[in-house]
Motif scaffolding. Sequence first.
Motif, PDB file in Angstrom:
ATOM      1  N   ARG A   4      -1.551 -11.067   1.075  1.00 36.64           N
ATOM      2  CA  ARG A   4      -1.306 -10.595  -0.400  1.00 36.64           C
ATOM      3  C   ARG A   4      -0.819 -11.601  -1.173  1.00 36.64           C
ATOM      4  NH1 ARG A   4       2.613  -6.215   1.888  1.00 36.64           N
ATOM      5  NH2 ARG A   4       3.099  -7.564   3.595  1.00 36.64           N
ATOM      6  N   LEU A  11      -9.347 -16.116  -1.637  1.00 35.21           N
ATOM      7  CA  LEU A  11      -9.409 -14.672  -1.540  1.00 35.21           C
ATOM      8  C   LEU A  11     -10.888 -14.274  -1.611  1.00 35.21           C
ATOM      9  CD1 LEU A  11      -8.188 -11.970  -2.048  1.00 35.21           C
ATOM     10  CD2 LEU A  11      -7.996 -12.441  -4.449  1.00 35.21           C
ATOM     11  N   ARG A 107      -6.648  -8.418  -2.858  1.00 33.28           N
ATOM     12  CA  ARG A 107      -5.766  -8.621  -1.750  1.00 33.28           C
ATOM     13  C   ARG A 107      -5.424  -7.606  -0.928  1.00 33.28           C
ATOM     14  NH1 ARG A 107      -1.057 -11.523  -5.891  1.00 33.28           N
ATOM     15  NH2 ARG A 107      -2.254 -13.619  -5.841  1.00 33.28           N
TER      16      ARG A 107
END
Length: 125
Positions: A4, A11, A107
């Motif tokens: 997260r 990512l 995320r």
Amino acid sequence: MKAREREGWALDWAVAQITGIELNIIDIPSGPYIGIKGRTSDGFPRKYSPSTDWSQGGPLIEQHAIELHTNIGEQYGEEERWYAIVPTSASGSRGAMGPTPLMAAMRALVFAKLGEEINLPEGLQ
């Protein structure tokens, strides 16, 4: 690194692990360039960036039924304006925040599919 908290190429790399997209990773001075393997234009692979490109991240939002919500209130600040929720079962879900809808959604997707802690491959850390 926590799923997260990922951003940028880290990512995008994690999202590629979920989607099964094969990547070319090119080391350039500003950091790794993540490109889609086999799709070249002018000698460079097409950039893979679902956390910033709606043509790549948008279909994932639809495919995984990701809900997007704006954070109302000042407790999260400008950096975490969006909240995304990914269903994981009939009664469960995983969520994450981000400064943009795409970053929050990617995320949350990584958190839901790969778990809280994600390790980058050697050479990308």
